[in-house]
Motif scaffolding. Structure first.
Motif, PDB file in Angstrom:
ATOM      1  N   ARG B 126      10.520   6.183  -4.130  1.00 18.66           N
ATOM      2  CA  ARG B 126       9.350   6.058  -3.251  1.00 18.66           C
ATOM      3  C   ARG B 126       8.072   6.097  -4.069  1.00 18.66           C
ATOM      4  NH1 ARG B 126       5.804   9.741  -1.834  1.00 18.66           N
ATOM      5  NH2 ARG B 126       7.153  11.554  -2.110  1.00 18.66           N
ATOM      6  N   ALA B 129       7.508   2.966  -6.010  1.00 14.84           N
ATOM      7  CA  ALA B 129       7.075   1.880  -5.124  1.00 14.84           C
ATOM      8  C   ALA B 129       5.593   2.045  -4.781  1.00 14.84           C
ATOM      9  CB  ALA B 129       7.922   1.852  -3.851  1.00 14.84           C
ATOM     10  N   GLU B 130       5.188   3.275  -4.522  1.00 15.86           N
ATOM     11  CA  GLU B 130       3.783   3.522  -4.180  1.00 15.86           C
ATOM     12  C   GLU B 130       2.874   3.211  -5.368  1.00 15.86           C
ATOM     13  OE1 GLU B 130       4.434   6.915  -0.706  1.00 15.86           O
ATOM     14  OE2 GLU B 130       3.979   7.546  -2.747  1.00 15.86           O
ATOM     15  N   ALA B 132       3.537   1.045  -7.690  1.00 13.82           N
ATOM     16  CA  ALA B 132       3.511  -0.415  -7.827  1.00 13.82           C
ATOM     17  C   ALA B 132       2.518  -1.008  -6.821  1.00 13.82           C
ATOM     18  CB  ALA B 132       4.895  -0.992  -7.608  1.00 13.82           C
ATOM     19  N   LEU B 133       2.478  -0.392  -5.644  1.00 15.67           N
ATOM     20  CA  LEU B 133       1.546  -0.807  -4.600  1.00 15.67           C
ATOM     21  C   LEU B 133       0.108  -0.621  -5.075  1.00 15.67           C
ATOM     22  CD1 LEU B 133       2.556  -1.788  -1.909  1.00 15.67           C
ATOM     23  CD2 LEU B 133       2.415   0.542  -1.038  1.00 15.67           C
ATOM     24  N   VAL B 134      -0.162   0.494  -5.693  1.00 21.20           N
ATOM     25  CA  VAL B 134      -1.497   0.751  -6.239  1.00 21.20           C
ATOM     26  C   VAL B 134      -1.832  -0.299  -7.299  1.00 21.20           C
ATOM     27  CG1 VAL B 134      -2.898   2.356  -7.617  1.00 21.20           C
ATOM     28  CG2 VAL B 134      -1.488   3.225  -5.738  1.00 21.20           C
ATOM     29  N   TYR B 136      -0.674  -3.366  -7.513  1.00 24.48           N
ATOM     30  CA  TYR B 136      -0.952  -4.636  -6.827  1.00 24.48           C
ATOM     31  C   TYR B 136      -2.348  -4.620  -6.215  1.00 24.48           C
ATOM     32  CZ  TYR B 136       3.313  -7.526  -6.681  1.00 24.48           C
ATOM     33  OH  TYR B 136       4.346  -8.367  -6.986  1.00 24.48           O
ATOM     34  N   GLN B 137      -2.675  -3.512  -5.580  1.00 24.27           N
ATOM     35  CA  GLN B 137      -3.982  -3.420  -4.930  1.00 24.27           C
ATOM     36  C   GLN B 137      -5.103  -3.555  -5.946  1.00 24.27           C
ATOM     37  OE1 GLN B 137      -4.616  -0.165  -1.977  1.00 24.27           O
ATOM     38  NE2 GLN B 137      -6.554   0.121  -3.044  1.00 24.27           N
ATOM     39  N   ARG B 138      -4.931  -2.902  -7.088  1.00 26.40           N
ATOM     40  CA  ARG B 138      -5.960  -2.993  -8.134  1.00 26.40           C
ATOM     41  C   ARG B 138      -6.098  -4.419  -8.635  1.00 26.40           C
ATOM     42  NH1 ARG B 138      -4.909   2.604 -11.572  1.00 26.40           N
ATOM     43  NH2 ARG B 138      -5.637   3.958  -9.899  1.00 26.40           N
ATOM     44  N   ARG B 139      -4.971  -5.101  -8.646  1.00 32.03           N
ATOM     45  CA  ARG B 139      -5.002  -6.487  -9.111  1.00 32.03           C
ATOM     46  C   ARG B 139      -5.743  -7.390  -8.145  1.00 32.03           C
ATOM     47  NH1 ARG B 139       0.386  -9.487 -10.786  1.00 32.03           N
ATOM     48  NH2 ARG B 139      -0.432 -11.612 -10.951  1.00 32.03           N
ATOM     49  N   VAL B 140      -5.527  -7.203  -6.854  1.00 36.64           N
ATOM     50  CA  VAL B 140      -6.252  -7.984  -5.854  1.00 36.64           C
ATOM     51  C   VAL B 140      -7.749  -7.694  -5.974  1.00 36.64           C
ATOM     52  CG1 VAL B 140      -6.656  -8.298  -3.375  1.00 36.64           C
ATOM     53  CG2 VAL B 140      -4.323  -8.170  -4.250  1.00 36.64           C
ATOM     54  N   ASN B 141      -8.078  -6.426  -6.161  1.00 35.16           N
ATOM     55  CA  ASN B 141      -9.460  -6.001  -6.374  1.00 35.16           C
ATOM     56  C   ASN B 141     -10.080  -6.746  -7.564  1.00 35.16           C
ATOM     57  OD1 ASN B 141     -11.754  -4.389  -7.153  1.00 35.16           O
ATOM     58  ND2 ASN B 141     -10.906  -2.740  -5.928  1.00 35.16           N
TER      59      ASN B 141
END
Lengths: 189, 189
Positions: B126, B129-130, B132-134, B136-141
């Motif tokens: 878990r 995964a969280e 990895a989510l962070v 991804y979010q930083r990458r979109v940012n």
DNA sequence: TCAAAAAATGAAACCAGTTTAAGAAATCGT
DNA sequence: ACGATTTCTTAAACTGGTTTCATTTTTTGA
């Protein structure tokens, strides 16, 4: 009260009424008006929201004071600034209700205790995180494989209902281009 | 053998020697050569890799037969096609070792059993995964807030060591522009 | 129900990054 | 150590999408 969430959990894991009773003390409700701000830059995001009803967005302001929408969340989606929620650092994001919304949420500082009290809820959280990961991956795929125009047409065809719920300029921002360019595209057909 | 992984797990959760013993039957090793392909479009991704040593990338081919790199994974990172691994659908990605690499991995079809046998491993999963989510979010940012040129300069300054491990054209692909444009940027200073 | 605010459109000048093509430099495997 | 392959560079023409600014249309809340 929380049955929308319980139903959602039951799609992923075995979840008894006893589990629900054990979970309930960690759940909270919030009702927000259209345009109400739930989070803004500088704050720490300490809540993870489940959208029971309504529509919420997250966005950044760039150096030119233009909104860059990164996330929409509709019914049965979870939404938070994962970075701030998990690391405890201040957010750079705004979170705002687009429609009047009903939100169920949990608190960051109660999460470990909650996972201990209701292990099935931790499994569920893992699965939700993995599903969010899949969504992010598909989005990167989407950005890599299509031009702005193709992305708009694909989105418009795939989620026609959603189009009616958000103003076009927000969809343009989410898809990464300007409202003017969107008008140009739409004028073509 | 698997100590690099055990050490990594211990950064996130309490993990006893007994847990390690219980986990071991579900772990596998793979050594791959430079340029060896681990996954290609049409296959189902049934393995989740932990990079013990080396460097791995994932990429797509677009309609013009150009590689679009979506992921790099170095030591202590997990890598898989989350979409295929979790949904069981065929992948659209290539996965390839850039350097000769040693990989530890688990199998999709043994995951549920594994989580039951070693609950601490599910908590760890878990958290991964969280995290990895962070990422991804930083990458979109990152994509939203910077031009291609700014992104290159930021990346080059932030991860100078990494720059030396991948050819420049791969970094260009990952950052979303052409090698020619990268040369143009570099020629400026 | 109507004034104010929010959202959508249009058009022209512009620019960040692509494309195409070719040559030069670096690296690799044997 | 060297030929083959891979990677990097340069330059000119081009294009998808932006910017700026003005106008029109739609929605909203009191």
């Amino acid at each position: 009260m929380y049955t929308a969430l319980y139903n959602h959990i039951r799609k992923y894991v075995a979840f008894t009424n006893a589990d629900a009773a054990a979970l309930e003390p960690y759940l909270y409700m919030k009702e927000v008006k259209r345009k109400e701000i739930l989070l803004k830059p500088g704050q720490v995001c300490r809540e993870h929201y489940f959208v029971k009803k309504g529509l919420v967005r997250m966005y950044l302001m760039d150096e030119k004071d233009t909104e860059k929408i990164t996330t929409f969340a509709i019914e049965n989606w979870w939404v938070t600034d994962n970075d701030s929620f998990i690391t405890g650092q201040p957010t750079e994001y705004y979170m705002q209700a687009i429609e009047p919304s009903e939100l169920i949420y949990i608190k960051a500082n109660e999460r470990d205790e909650l996972f201990k009290a209701v292990p099935a809820y931790e499994s569920y959280t893992r699965m939700i995180a993995e599903r969010a990961l899949v969504a992010y991956q598909r989005r990167v795929n989407f950005i890599n494989m299509m031009s702005d125009e193709e992305r708009y047409r694909f989105f418009a065809e795939s989620f026609p209902g959603f189009l009616q719920r958000v103003p076009q300029y927000m969809l343009a921002s989410y898809l990464g281009f300007t409202p003017q360019f969107m008008s140009k595209i739409r004028a073509k057909r």
